[in-house]
Design a protein around this motif. Structure first.
Motif, PDB file in Angstrom:
ATOM      1  N   GLY A  84      10.557   8.926  16.390  1.00 38.67           N
ATOM      2  CA  GLY A  84      10.617   9.757  15.192  1.00 38.67           C
ATOM      3  C   GLY A  84      11.264   9.074  13.999  1.00 38.67           C
ATOM      4  N   GLU A  85      12.114   8.072  14.265  1.00 45.15           N
ATOM      5  CA  GLU A  85      12.821   7.387  13.170  1.00 45.15           C
ATOM      6  C   GLU A  85      11.892   6.535  12.305  1.00 45.15           C
ATOM      7  OE1 GLU A  85      17.049   5.900  13.999  1.00 45.15           O
ATOM      8  OE2 GLU A  85      16.068   5.798  15.951  1.00 45.15           O
ATOM      9  N   HIS A  86      10.689   6.258  12.818  1.00 44.37           N
ATOM     10  CA  HIS A  86       9.794   5.363  12.075  1.00 44.37           C
ATOM     11  C   HIS A  86       9.299   5.974  10.776  1.00 44.37           C
ATOM     12  CE1 HIS A  86       9.783   3.459  16.042  1.00 44.37           C
ATOM     13  NE2 HIS A  86       9.616   2.346  15.352  1.00 44.37           N
ATOM     14  N   GLU A  87       9.370   7.296  10.701  1.00 38.21           N
ATOM     15  CA  GLU A  87       8.923   7.941   9.470  1.00 38.21           C
ATOM     16  C   GLU A  87       9.721   7.411   8.266  1.00 38.21           C
ATOM     17  OE1 GLU A  87       8.018  12.079  10.096  1.00 38.21           O
ATOM     18  OE2 GLU A  87       8.147  12.445   7.956  1.00 38.21           O
ATOM     19  N   ARG A  88      11.002   7.091   8.524  1.00 36.65           N
ATOM     20  CA  ARG A  88      11.879   6.659   7.431  1.00 36.65           C
ATOM     21  C   ARG A  88      11.572   5.243   6.943  1.00 36.65           C
ATOM     22  NH1 ARG A  88      16.716   5.959   8.952  1.00 36.65           N
ATOM     23  NH2 ARG A  88      16.754   6.659  11.099  1.00 36.65           N
ATOM     24  N   VAL A  89      10.839   4.468   7.742  1.00 34.96           N
ATOM     25  CA  VAL A  89      10.596   3.076   7.323  1.00 34.96           C
ATOM     26  C   VAL A  89       9.156   2.866   6.839  1.00 34.96           C
ATOM     27  CG1 VAL A  89      12.382   2.220   8.886  1.00 34.96           C
ATOM     28  CG2 VAL A  89      10.013   2.228   9.644  1.00 34.96           C
ATOM     29  N   MET A  90       8.377   3.958   6.765  1.00 33.10           N
ATOM     30  CA  MET A  90       6.966   3.813   6.390  1.00 33.10           C
ATOM     31  C   MET A  90       6.813   3.224   4.988  1.00 33.10           C
ATOM     32  SD  MET A  90       4.926   7.086   8.000  1.00 33.10           S
ATOM     33  CE  MET A  90       5.646   8.234   6.880  1.00 33.10           C
ATOM     34  N   GLU A  91       7.675   3.666   4.068  1.00 37.06           N
ATOM     35  CA  GLU A  91       7.526   3.222   2.684  1.00 37.06           C
ATOM     36  C   GLU A  91       7.809   1.721   2.540  1.00 37.06           C
ATOM     37  OE1 GLU A  91       8.964   6.653   0.204  1.00 37.06           O
ATOM     38  OE2 GLU A  91       9.328   4.954  -1.159  1.00 37.06           O
ATOM     39  N   ASP A  92       8.899   1.293   3.195  1.00 33.86           N
ATOM     40  CA  ASP A  92       9.249  -0.140   3.180  1.00 33.86           C
ATOM     41  C   ASP A  92       8.136  -0.966   3.793  1.00 33.86           C
ATOM     42  OD1 ASP A  92      11.640  -0.103   2.028  1.00 33.86           O
ATOM     43  OD2 ASP A  92      12.829  -0.600   3.822  1.00 33.86           O
ATOM     44  N   PHE A  93       7.638  -0.463   4.896  1.00 35.24           N
ATOM     45  CA  PHE A  93       6.578  -1.178   5.610  1.00 35.24           C
ATOM     46  C   PHE A  93       5.360  -1.321   4.694  1.00 35.24           C
ATOM     47  CE2 PHE A  93       3.072  -1.756   8.544  1.00 35.24           C
ATOM     48  CZ  PHE A  93       3.587  -2.575   9.535  1.00 35.24           C
ATOM     49  N   SER A  94       5.053  -0.235   3.994  1.00 26.16           N
ATOM     50  CA  SER A  94       3.899  -0.205   3.107  1.00 26.16           C
ATOM     51  C   SER A  94       4.027  -1.277   2.017  1.00 26.16           C
ATOM     52  CB  SER A  94       3.820   1.194   2.492  1.00 26.16           C
ATOM     53  OG  SER A  94       2.690   1.315   1.697  1.00 26.16           O
ATOM     54  N   ARG A  95       5.209  -1.371   1.453  1.00 27.49           N
ATOM     55  CA  ARG A  95       5.467  -2.342   0.387  1.00 27.49           C
ATOM     56  C   ARG A  95       5.275  -3.775   0.911  1.00 27.49           C
ATOM     57  NH1 ARG A  95       9.975  -4.429  -0.444  1.00 27.49           N
ATOM     58  NH2 ARG A  95      11.155  -2.941   0.789  1.00 27.49           N
ATOM     59  N   LEU A  96       5.805  -4.030   2.106  1.00 28.23           N
ATOM     60  CA  LEU A  96       5.702  -5.379   2.674  1.00 28.23           C
ATOM     61  C   LEU A  96       4.259  -5.699   3.082  1.00 28.23           C
ATOM     62  CD1 LEU A  96       8.994  -5.113   4.718  1.00 28.23           C
ATOM     63  CD2 LEU A  96       8.582  -6.696   2.815  1.00 28.23           C
ATOM     64  N   LEU A  97       3.560  -4.674   3.539  1.00 23.22           N
ATOM     65  CA  LEU A  97       2.150  -4.863   3.910  1.00 23.22           C
ATOM     66  C   LEU A  97       1.338  -5.216   2.662  1.00 23.22           C
ATOM     67  CD1 LEU A  97      -0.049  -4.585   6.168  1.00 23.22           C
ATOM     68  CD2 LEU A  97      -0.294  -2.188   5.470  1.00 23.22           C
ATOM     69  N   ALA A  98       1.634  -4.517   1.558  1.00 22.62           N
ATOM     70  CA  ALA A  98       0.918  -4.788   0.301  1.00 22.62           C
ATOM     71  C   ALA A  98       1.151  -6.238  -0.128  1.00 22.62           C
ATOM     72  CB  ALA A  98       1.384  -3.826  -0.784  1.00 22.62           C
ATOM     73  N   ALA A  99       2.401  -6.704   0.008  1.00 18.99           N
ATOM     74  CA  ALA A  99       2.703  -8.078  -0.408  1.00 18.99           C
ATOM     75  C   ALA A  99       1.957  -9.081   0.469  1.00 18.99           C
ATOM     76  CB  ALA A  99       4.209  -8.313  -0.333  1.00 18.99           C
ATOM     77  N   ALA A 100       1.948  -8.820   1.783  1.00 24.59           N
ATOM     78  CA  ALA A 100       1.278  -9.750   2.701  1.00 24.59           C
ATOM     79  C   ALA A 100      -0.220  -9.808   2.400  1.00 24.59           C
ATOM     80  CB  ALA A 100       1.517  -9.320   4.154  1.00 24.59           C
ATOM     81  N   LEU A 101      -0.805  -8.668   2.076  1.00 27.44           N
ATOM     82  CA  LEU A 101      -2.254  -8.626   1.848  1.00 27.44           C
ATOM     83  C   LEU A 101      -2.617  -9.109   0.441  1.00 27.44           C
ATOM     84  CD1 LEU A 101      -3.043  -5.313   3.718  1.00 27.44           C
ATOM     85  CD2 LEU A 101      -3.789  -7.605   4.384  1.00 27.44           C
ATOM     86  N   ALA A 102      -1.669  -8.945  -0.496  1.00 30.05           N
ATOM     87  CA  ALA A 102      -1.956  -9.449  -1.849  1.00 30.05           C
ATOM     88  C   ALA A 102      -2.052 -10.975  -1.799  1.00 30.05           C
ATOM     89  CB  ALA A 102      -0.868  -8.996  -2.813  1.00 30.05           C
ATOM     90  N   ALA A 103      -1.257 -11.573  -0.912  1.00 31.19           N
ATOM     91  CA  ALA A 103      -1.262 -13.029  -0.795  1.00 31.19           C
ATOM     92  C   ALA A 103      -2.493 -13.515  -0.031  1.00 31.19           C
ATOM     93  CB  ALA A 103       0.006 -13.489  -0.077  1.00 31.19           C
ATOM     94  N   ASP A 104      -2.977 -12.711   0.886  1.00 33.90           N
ATOM     95  CA  ASP A 104      -4.084 -13.134   1.759  1.00 33.90           C
ATOM     96  C   ASP A 104      -4.748 -11.852   2.260  1.00 33.90           C
ATOM     97  OD1 ASP A 104      -5.756 -14.372   3.546  1.00 33.90           O
ATOM     98  OD2 ASP A 104      -4.179 -14.959   4.973  1.00 33.90           O
ATOM     99  N   THR A 105      -5.857 -11.482   1.648  1.00 34.03           N
ATOM    100  CA  THR A 105      -6.415 -10.154   1.925  1.00 34.03           C
ATOM    101  C   THR A 105      -7.300 -10.134   3.183  1.00 34.03           C
ATOM    102  OG1 THR A 105      -7.472  -8.239   0.870  1.00 34.03           O
ATOM    103  CG2 THR A 105      -8.506 -10.388   0.494  1.00 34.03           C
ATOM    104  N   VAL A 106      -7.779  -8.955   3.535  1.00 34.84           N
ATOM    105  CA  VAL A 106      -8.676  -8.793   4.694  1.00 34.84           C
ATOM    106  C   VAL A 106      -9.894  -7.974   4.242  1.00 34.84           C
ATOM    107  CG1 VAL A 106      -6.896  -8.932   6.484  1.00 34.84           C
ATOM    108  CG2 VAL A 106      -7.400  -6.712   5.445  1.00 34.84           C
ATOM    109  N   ASP A 107     -10.940  -7.995   5.049  1.00 35.84           N
ATOM    110  CA  ASP A 107     -12.147  -7.220   4.722  1.00 35.84           C
ATOM    111  C   ASP A 107     -11.967  -5.749   5.066  1.00 35.84           C
ATOM    112  OD1 ASP A 107     -13.637  -9.502   3.953  1.00 35.84           O
ATOM    113  OD2 ASP A 107     -14.008  -9.977   6.062  1.00 35.84           O
ATOM    114  N   VAL A 108     -11.182  -5.478   6.098  1.00 31.57           N
ATOM    115  CA  VAL A 108     -11.010  -4.095   6.539  1.00 31.57           C
ATOM    116  C   VAL A 108      -9.625  -3.930   7.172  1.00 31.57           C
ATOM    117  CG1 VAL A 108     -12.131  -4.551   8.787  1.00 31.57           C
ATOM    118  CG2 VAL A 108     -12.094  -2.229   7.904  1.00 31.57           C
TER     119      VAL A 108
END
Ligand code: UDP
Length: 409
Positions: A84-108
């Motif tokens: 249940g604690e993972h709900e609190r880290v979703m936003e941070d995760f989202s930000r880091l995911l965006a950075a990783a994909l901005a550097a090297d994107t995927v098709d899907v």
């Protein structure tokens, strides 16, 4: 996205493909993601799995095989969190995911479970990447019966799952039963849900050859007791308490030995303690083994040595263990519920039992164990059934769905 080779990003926020299934919160989802990702990579696609760092030691990037890497994102504390604690880290995760994909994107992007989906949604929109969502389980309202499935372990789950049903480009279900739940409970659009059947590793999960299993299986020749096996996380949803009560109803001389494989989830071991107490109260201590979580190879050995697997889960989106038993040539008695109706072919690869009456389960167990020819016949049919379900076929179907999601997005 018309190229033959796809670049695919699996998003798996709350457990890692590096975790051992049967420990922590790792279970069917981990097995499925790992097997599908490996099959996709083997077919030449480039697969990245994004997960949260939950320890200090694992490197930021782990190459599992050519074309398949796991990338750890530093969202939240670098330690194991209760689910249940993972709900609190979703936003941070989202930000880091965006950075990783901005550097090297995927098709899907393919999000696994709702935490991942909600973290991936804004990233998918911002970067224009199509998003497919797999739930693995869909929460039932709090206080609902266990037959309705897992209850939400954090406040945002019910709304988050419903939002994904409307905002992800496509929903991927593992069974017709799960598809029905998406439509009925989440009011998903029937035109945007696809079923991608699961597979099983039929080389790992295989029937025992006689030399190897003689010792364990000498009950077939009139000695010893047959063994019945239960496999899964020690959680009330799995219904292992019903299996213990059913076996306790059999006369002492007829009782099979019982092997229970799996560990408690991180949010508590009350259920495991209750199971131990029940075993003691029913005088089954000397005929029951609690193995804890086992790695895949050892688990496969244990399954193929058993006469019968029981899957009394209150509900399953599919019930991978039933297919693993089938591949091992072991018939299954499963609850007549949810995806188990698709995992077991009643009367051919096992039996389906409705309801919670231990006496009905006990009758079915004793009838099947008494018919050794019937067990062999079902075991062979089960193996044939499993041979039709490879992970490669599952991955091929995923690729079709990914191409469809890309063309819709
Ligand atoms: N599993 C395992 N070791 C264990 C217990 C379970 O490898 O000690 C695996 C099991 O073989 C199956 C998965 O974990 O592949 C559980 O999947 P299932 O769909 O049965 O249940 P879920 O965990 O999704 O509720």
């Amino acid at each position: 996205m018309t190229s033959a080779v796809l670049s695919i990003g699996f998003v798996m926020l709350h457990t890692s493909p590096l975790d051992v299934p049967g420990t922590k919160d790792a279970g069917g989802m981990n097995v499925v993601v790992r097997a599908q990702a490996e099959a996709l990579a083997q077919a030449g696609h480039r697969v990245r799995i994004f997960t949260r760092r939950s320890d200090e030691e694992t490197p930021a990037r782990v190459e599992l095989m050519p074309n398949l890497t796991v990338e750890l994102l530093d969202a939240g504390p670098a330690r194991l969190l209760a689910k249940g604690e993972h709900e609190r880290v979703m936003e941070d995760f989202s930000r880091l995911l965006a950075a990783a994909l901005a550097a090297d994107t995927v098709d899907v992007l393919h999000a696994e479970h709702w935490f991942s989906g909600i973290a991936a949604l804004p990233v998918a929109h911002e970067l224009g990447i199509p998003l497919a969502q797999s739930y693995h389980s869909i929460a039932a309202p709090p206080e609902s019966p266990l037959g309705d499935g897992e209850r939400p372990e954090s406040p945002g789950r019910l709304a988050g799952e419903a939002r994904l049903a409307h905002e992800a480009d496509l929903i991927i279900a593992v069974s017709e039963a799960e598809r029905e739940t998406v439509l009925a409970r989440l009011k998903g659009d029937p035109d945007r849900v696809r079923v991608v059947p699961l597979g099983v590793d039929t080389a790992l999960f295989r029937p025992c050859d006689t030399a190897e299993c003689d010792e364990q299986r000498d009950w077939l020749r009139g000695g010893g007791r047959p063994e019945v096996i239960l496999v899964g996380r020690l959680h009330p949803l799995k219904g292992f308490d019903l299996a213990i009560e059913a076996i306790a109803l059999l006369p002492q001389a007829e009782r099979p030995t019982l092997r229970i494989v799996g560990a408690s989830p991180p949010d508590g071991d009350e259920y495991a303690r209750a199971l131990h107490e029940s075993v003691v109260a029913h005088g089954m201590l000397t005929t029951t083994a609690f193995d804890g979580a086992l790695r895949r190879r050892e688990l496969a050995e244990r399954i193929r040595s058993a006469a019968l697997m029981l899957v009394p889960s209150h509900t399953e989106t599919f019930g991978l263990v039933a297919l693993e038993a089938a591949a091992s040539g072991v018939p299954v008695i499963a609850r007549d519920a949810g995806g188990l109706r698709e995992a077991v072919v009643a009367g051919e690869t096992g039996e389906l039992v409705a309801g919670d009456d231990p006496a009905v389960w006990a009758d079915t167990i004793s009838r099947m164990l008494a018919d050794t020819d019937g067990l062999k016949r079902m075991g062979s049919a089960a193996r044939r059934h499993a041979l039709q379900r490879s992970w490669q076929a599952s991955a091929d179907r995923l690729v079709e769905v990914y191409r469809e999601v890309a063309s819709r997005a």
